[in-house]
Design a protein around this motif. Structure first.
Motif, short mmCIF file in Angstrom:
data_model
loop_
_atom_site.label_atom_id
_atom_site.label_comp_id
_atom_site.label_asym_id
_atom_site.label_seq_id
_atom_site.Cartn_x
_atom_site.Cartn_y
_atom_site.Cartn_z
N ALA A 1 3.85 6.16 -5.34
CA ALA A 1 3.30 6.32 -7.06
C ALA A 1 2.51 7.32 -7.44
O ALA A 1 2.21 7.96 -8.16
N LEU A 2 1.72 7.33 -6.52
CA LEU A 2 -0.02 8.57 -6.46
C LEU A 2 0.97 9.90 -5.92
O LEU A 2 1.20 10.59 -7.20
N TRP A 3 2.27 9.59 -5.43
CA TRP A 3 2.47 10.98 -5.38
C TRP A 3 3.21 11.93 -5.51
O TRP A 3 3.70 12.42 -6.74
N LEU B 1 -4.65 5.79 2.16
CA LEU B 1 -4.02 5.67 3.51
C LEU B 1 -4.88 4.99 4.65
O LEU B 1 -4.10 4.20 5.78
N ALA B 2 -6.41 5.32 4.32
CA ALA B 2 -6.43 4.45 5.38
C ALA B 2 -6.80 2.73 5.49
O ALA B 2 -7.02 1.91 6.07
N GLU B 3 -6.12 2.15 3.75
CA GLU B 3 -5.94 1.05 4.05
C GLU B 3 -5.03 0.32 4.21
O GLU B 3 -4.47 -0.84 5.28
N TRP B 4 -3.90 1.67 5.01
CA TRP B 4 -2.67 1.45 5.31
C TRP B 4 -2.78 0.99 6.46
O TRP B 4 -1.80 0.12 7.48
N ALA B 5 -3.33 2.30 7.45
CA ALA B 5 -3.68 2.57 8.67
C ALA B 5 -4.34 0.66 9.31
O ALA B 5 -3.95 0.67 10.23
N ASN B 6 -5.55 0.22 8.52
CA ASN B 6 -6.13 -1.13 8.81
C ASN B 6 -5.23 -1.94 7.94
O ASN B 6 -4.78 -2.99 9.50
N ALA B 7 -4.17 -1.97 7.64
CA ALA B 7 -3.12 -2.66 7.13
C ALA B 7 -1.77 -2.82 8.64
O ALA B 7 -1.09 -3.93 9.19
N ILE C 1 0.69 -1.06 0.31
CA ILE C 1 0.27 -0.33 0.09
C ILE C 1 0.66 1.26 0.40
O ILE C 1 0.61 2.12 -1.12
N ASN C 2 2.33 1.09 0.77
CA ASN C 2 3.14 2.24 1.16
C ASN C 2 3.75 2.36 -0.48
O ASN C 2 3.41 3.93 -1.09
N THR D 1 -4.78 16.10 -7.36
CA THR D 1 -6.28 16.90 -7.72
C THR D 1 -7.25 15.91 -6.51
O THR D 1 -6.86 15.54 -5.72
N PRO D 2 -8.72 16.96 -6.59
CA PRO D 2 -9.29 16.18 -5.54
C PRO D 2 -9.82 14.84 -5.67
O PRO D 2 -9.72 14.32 -4.97
N GLN D 3 -9.71 14.21 -7.40
CA GLN D 3 -9.73 12.95 -7.32
C GLN D 3 -8.37 12.33 -6.79
O GLN D 3 -9.09 10.77 -5.95
N GLU D 4 -7.59 12.53 -7.05
CA GLU D 4 -6.43 11.76 -6.39
C GLU D 4 -6.59 12.23 -4.39
O GLU D 4 -5.99 10.75 -4.24
N ARG D 5 -6.45 13.38 -4.16
CA ARG D 5 -6.95 13.07 -2.83
C ARG D 5 -7.60 12.35 -2.35
O ARG D 5 -7.99 11.55 -1.60
N GLN D 6 -9.15 11.80 -2.62
CA GLN D 6 -9.53 10.88 -2.36
C GLN D 6 -9.45 9.38 -2.49
O GLN D 6 -9.28 9.00 -1.66
N GLN D 7 -8.35 9.14 -3.48
CA GLN D 7 -7.36 8.51 -3.95
C GLN D 7 -6.32 7.95 -2.73
O GLN D 7 -6.16 6.73 -1.93
N TYR D 8 -5.96 8.79 -2.26
CA TYR D 8 -4.96 9.04 -1.76
C TYR D 8 -5.42 8.62 0.53
O TYR D 8 -5.06 8.04 0.54
N GLU D 9 -6.80 9.42 -0.08
CA GLU D 9 -7.25 8.62 1.64
C GLU D 9 -7.97 7.39 1.52
O GLU D 9 -7.49 7.16 3.32
N GLN D 10 -8.02 7.10 0.57
CA GLN D 10 -8.61 5.52 0.93
C GLN D 10 -7.09 4.48 1.43
O GLN D 10 -7.41 3.84 1.72
#
Length: 55
Positions: free
Chosen positions: A23-25, A44-50, A17-18, A33-42
């Motif tokens: 790669a996103l950054w 990040l949540a997945e990473w925290a859960n992992a 996930i990292n 972009t707003p779409q990339e920001r949403q993807q980043y937040e998703q």
């Protein structure tokens, strides 16, 4: 990236996930972009859960 990265039971490791986050950054060149920001937040949540699941 998986279609729904925050779905329960994700088998991806925090390292995988990292890599997606980095790669996103890299693609965004430091400005999301707003779409990339949403993807980043998703991601990040997945990473925290992992991280919590691996502990």
């Amino acid at each position: 990236m998986t279609p729904n990265p925050t779905s329960p039971g994700s088998a991806r490791s925090a390292d995988q996930i990292n890599d997606d986050i980095r790669a996103l950054w890299a693609r965004a060149r430091g400005s999301l972009t707003p779409q990339e920001r949403q993807q980043y937040e998703q991601l990040l949540a997945e990473w925290a859960n992992a991280i919590v699941t691996a502990a």
